[in-house]
Design an enzyme around this catalytic site. Structure first.
Site, mmCIF file in Angstrom:
data_model
loop_
_atom_site.group_PDB
_atom_site.id
_atom_site.type_symbol
_atom_site.label_atom_id
_atom_site.label_comp_id
_atom_site.label_asym_id
_atom_site.label_seq_id
_atom_site.Cartn_x
_atom_site.Cartn_y
_atom_site.Cartn_z
ATOM 1 C CD GLU A 283 3.821 58.212 -27.632
ATOM 2 O OE1 GLU A 283 4.039 59.385 -27.263
ATOM 3 O OE2 GLU A 283 4.683 57.515 -28.189
ATOM 4 C CE1 TYR B 116 4.760 54.694 -26.713
ATOM 5 C CE2 TYR B 116 3.746 52.945 -28.016
ATOM 6 C CZ TYR B 116 4.249 54.235 -27.919
ATOM 7 O OH TYR B 116 4.231 55.066 -29.014
#
Ligand code: ADP
Ligand code: MG
Length: 397
Positions: free
Chosen positions: A207, A119
């Site tokens: 993101e 992530y």
């Protein structure tokens, strides 16, 4: 302003970040040609909506055992088939709300062999007023969940704008993610690139979830969400062109065309207020008296009669609105102008719910006179709490 995954990936590609080859389609007939242009032997068919959680989401009226909005295909035919199955349908994910979002575009992408899912995100940290990185080894999951259950698995740091992005930032990320060999170099390059995109394009959020290590041991951005600062869009014609109006709340879209600061909410009391602070206070006091605001609406300091009319139309077009509270402080704005706008709007769109008006400030007497002489059943209020109490009472009895 948000953009689709395929648009974000095109931007990443343009800046040299590692992404897979892919094609976007809007019609089922285009799918076979599009998929045929990709290498295979694995294709990933991805619904394009402005919401995450597509893989774990489900379509409305799904058949038993039907997959979500991210599907694997082993042939061009299968990819085309899955595209046809998803286009035009409504996908519900934990980010769309129960109403879901209609899928109008499909991104067909080369499938990757995945070794690890990581992530990585960039956002504006309002506490430090800097761009921050959020990094975790727990990719492909909700970062909120990771933060709640295993916060030690998240690394977060901000970048000093005076010195900008440095090699050590990238190495720090690589270390936290347990990367090795060539991956470290790739990570440093990626971190530099993402920071550059973020700054140059006035992004608010970027993101990558998941960032993967492929079977071959290379880093790749497998998913990407990007959002941009609406107040800076005028500087970026290329980003503005990516706007997909079908993804936006129609009321918010109409408001943006008239330069009204409007955010749709879930409550039952529509609010028309001037000034963001007063709007927040009005929402608070509605809650204090036991009801919920249906929206945030700041008509701004120099609103015209037309703007007020438009704002009123937007509020009344919301089916959830059971009552309206107009709360205006006439500073730059004059109370009589607001009153005229309200009257004009009511005459145009009709008034089927109770309306409480509280005016204060410049030309307040004239404003009240206009409303009292209008013949409309408007409930006048003297101050903020009186207004809130009256509208909540009118709605809830
Ligand atoms: P969302 O976050 O909306 O569910 P993602 O793009 O992250 O959508 O896809 C969900 C999952 O599907 C990923 O975590 C990954 O495991 C898999 N996936 C997505 N794209 C690809 C791809 N190109 N190749 C292989 N797997 C993929
Ligand atoms: Mg994702």
């Amino acid at each position: 302003m948000n953009i689709h995954e395929y648009q974000a990936k095109a931007l990443l590609r343009q800046y040299g970040a590692p992404v897979s080859d892919g094609r976007v389609v809007t019609k089922a007939e285009e799918a076979k040609t599009a998929a045929g242009e990709l290498e295979g032997p694995l294709w990933v068919v991805k619904a394009q909506i402005h919401a995450g959680g597509r893989g774990k989401g489900s379509f409305k009226e799904a058949s038993a055992g039907e997959k979500g909005g991210v599907r694997l295909a082993k042939s061009v035919e299968e990819a085309a088939d899955e595209t046809a199955k998803m286009l035009g349908r409504t996908l519900v994910t934990h980010q769309t709300g129960p109403a879901g979002k209609q899928v109008n575009r499909i991104y067909i992408e080369d499938g990757s062999g995945i070794d690890r899912e990581l992530y990585l995100a960039l956002l504006v940290d309002r506490v430090t007023s800097r761009i921050s990185f959020v990094v975790s080894t727990e990719g492909g999951m909700d970062i909120e969940e990771v933060a709640a259950n295993t916060p030690e698995k998240i690394l977060s740091f901000s970048v000093d704008p005076a010195t900008g992005i440095q090699g050590f930032h990238g190495r720090r990320v690589a270390f936290a993610l347990g990367l090795e060999g060539k991956q470290v170099k790739q990570c440093v390059a990626l971190i530099n690139t993402l920071y550059q995109i973020f700054v140059e394009k006035d992004a608010e959020m970027l993101e990558i979830n998941p960032l993967i290590v492929t079977d071959e041991g290379d880093l790749k951005c497998l998913d990407c969400k990007m959002g941009f600062d609406g107040n800076a869009i005028y500087r970026h014609a290329d980003i503005a062109a990516l706007r997909d109006e079908t993804e936006e709340d129609p009321k918010e879209l109409a408001a943006s065309k008239f330069d009204l600061n409007y955010i749709a909410l879930d409550g039952e009391i529509g609010c028309m207020v001037n000034g963001a602070g007063l709007a927040m206070a009005t929402m608070d006091i509605i809650k204090l008296y036991g009801a919920e605001p249906a929206n945030f609406l700041d008509v701004g300091g120099g609103a015209t009669k037309e703007k007020v009319t438009e704002a009123f139309k937007i509020i009344t077009s919301d089916q959830n609105v059971k009552g309206i509270l107009v709360n205006i402080f006439g500073g730059i704005m004059r109370c009589d102008v607001i009153a005229e706008g309200v009257i004009a709007a009511v005459k145009e769109v009709g008034l089927e719910v109770p309306l409480v008006v509280r005016l204060e400030g410049t030309n307040v007497e004239k404003g009240k006179e206009i409303i009292n002489n209008s013949g409309l059943s408007v409930i006048a209020a003297d101050d903020l709490s009186d207004a809130a109490e009256k509208i909540v009472k009118a709605v809830k009895g």
